[in-house]
Write a protein that holds these residues in place. Structure first.
Motif, PDB file in Angstrom:
ATOM      1  N   GLN A   9       0.827  -1.201   0.000  1.00  0.00           N
ATOM      2  CA  GLN A   9       0.000   0.000   0.000  1.00  0.00           C
ATOM      3  C   GLN A   9       0.862   1.253   0.000  1.00  0.00           C
TER       4      GLN A   9
ATOM      5  N   ASP B 147       1.070   4.252  -2.812  1.00  0.00           N
ATOM      6  CA  ASP B 147       0.948   5.653  -2.394  1.00  0.00           C
ATOM      7  C   ASP B 147       2.104   6.477  -2.959  1.00  0.00           C
TER       8      ASP B 147
ATOM      9  N   ARG C  78       1.402   7.326  -6.517  1.00  0.00           N
ATOM     10  CA  ARG C  78       0.481   8.475  -6.594  1.00  0.00           C
ATOM     11  C   ARG C  78       1.231   9.790  -6.413  1.00  0.00           C
TER      12      ARG C  78
ATOM     13  N   GLN D 181      -5.694  -5.157  -8.746  1.00  0.00           N
ATOM     14  CA  GLN D 181      -6.645  -4.304  -8.029  1.00  0.00           C
ATOM     15  C   GLN D 181      -6.000  -3.008  -7.561  1.00  0.00           C
ATOM     16  N   GLN D 182      -4.786  -3.092  -7.030  1.00  0.00           N
ATOM     17  CA  GLN D 182      -4.103  -1.899  -6.528  1.00  0.00           C
ATOM     18  C   GLN D 182      -3.656  -0.992  -7.660  1.00  0.00           C
TER      19      GLN D 182
ATOM     20  N   LEU E  86      -4.735  -0.624 -10.719  1.00  0.00           N
ATOM     21  CA  LEU E  86      -5.796   0.039 -11.475  1.00  0.00           C
ATOM     22  C   LEU E  86      -6.370   1.241 -10.734  1.00  0.00           C
ATOM     23  N   LYS E  87      -6.052   1.371  -9.454  1.00  0.00           N
ATOM     24  CA  LYS E  87      -6.507   2.527  -8.687  1.00  0.00           C
ATOM     25  C   LYS E  87      -5.593   3.739  -8.860  1.00  0.00           C
ATOM     26  N   VAL E  88      -4.403   3.544  -9.435  1.00  0.00           N
ATOM     27  CA  VAL E  88      -3.450   4.662  -9.528  1.00  0.00           C
ATOM     28  C   VAL E  88      -3.082   5.035 -10.958  1.00  0.00           C
TER      29      VAL E  88
ATOM     30  N   SER F 215      -8.745   2.576 -16.622  1.00  0.00           N
ATOM     31  CA  SER F 215      -8.721   1.791 -15.392  1.00  0.00           C
ATOM     32  C   SER F 215     -10.136   1.479 -14.922  1.00  0.00           C
ATOM     33  N   ALA F 216     -11.046   2.428 -15.069  1.00  0.00           N
ATOM     34  CA  ALA F 216     -12.434   2.197 -14.656  1.00  0.00           C
ATOM     35  C   ALA F 216     -13.076   1.095 -15.487  1.00  0.00           C
TER      36      ALA F 216
ATOM     37  N   LEU G 221     -11.638  -2.268 -14.369  1.00  0.00           N
ATOM     38  CA  LEU G 221     -12.146  -2.653 -13.048  1.00  0.00           C
ATOM     39  C   LEU G 221     -13.565  -3.194 -13.133  1.00  0.00           C
TER      40      LEU G 221
END
Length: 234
Positions: free
Chosen positions: A171, A175, A178, A195-196, A198-200, A218-219, A222
């Motif tokens: 994590q 970060d 980002r 999963q991680q 695609l959030k950044v 990414s959306a 997901l």
């Protein structure tokens, strides 16, 4: 900024990549996701010049990377953080960072870049005289990313930055991605932790068995049923 067209590559008689086409635009964060053995690390090595494509074209800001020596690719503005970090384990943190500023232009700005990296990673300032191989995995990953940033790249290649790290450290690593992005740096990241990552990132490509199977924002990925079932466990 970066464009690959129908790239094929491999090792001797073994072909790892087949007709890969992708692009990364200025200011984007783009991921290449997929299972272990899909060819993700080979893709990074082809872009950074560590291996040569067998076919196809690779261009960075209009320059032909297929004809450019690896050390010249760094000078063009591409920095590669390899899988498993590949630090100089018996050297100090600061000396590892110094190795990232080996080019003449970077050497001239060494102190400014060092301050930049230490501001980004305060832990490295605390550990600047520590032998790199004695640090935790997360700290070593900070050092590897910091070493790449010392050359003041335009494009940062991150190869499996979360590999081998404890979940809480994973994590922290994302970060860090980002934070790097917030400074406007363009990033191409290959990662199994779908999963991680695609959030950044803004967009992603799915690489399976050496070929691009799908691509999207990414959306979109997901929400993809096949990706959710195969990689997200839902």
């Amino acid at each position: 900024m970066l464009e690959l067209k129908s790239v094929g590559a491999g090792y001797s008689a073994f072909q790892a990549l087949f007709d890969i086409s992708l692009d990364v635009r200025h200011g984007e964060a783009v991921a290449v996701i997929g299972p272990n053995g899909a060819g993700k690390t080979t893709l990074m090595r082809v872009i950074s010049g560590l291996i040569r494509p067998q076919k196809g074209a690779i261009a960075f800001e209009g320059r032909d990377l297929a004809l450019t020596p690896a050390h010249r690719i760094v000078e063009l503005g591409i920095a590669h953080v390899p899988e498993n970090r590949r630090l100089f384990a018996r050297m100090t943190v600061e000396d590892n960072l110094r190795m990232g500023a080996f080019m003449p232009a970077a050497r001239a700005r060494f102190r400014q870049r060092l301050d930049f990296v230490f501001d980004l990673f305060p832990r490295l300032r605390e550990r600047r005289d520590q032998i790199a191989g004695t640090m935790s995995g997360g700290e070593q990953q900070m050092c590897a990313i910091g070493r790449a940033l010392m050359s003041e790249p335009k494009l940062l290649l991150l190869d499996e930055p979360s590999a081998g790290l404890a979940p809480v450290i994973v994590q922290q690593v994302f970060d860090l991605v980002r934070r790097i992005r917030s400074g406007g740096l363009t990033v191409l990241i290959v990662e199994q932790n779908v999963q991680q990552v695609l959030k950044v990132v803004d967009r992603a490509y799915l690489l399976e068995a050496g070929g691009i199977r799908t691509a999207g924002t990414s959306a979109e990925l997901l929400e993809s049923k096949s990706i959710r079932e195969a990689y997200l466990g839902v």
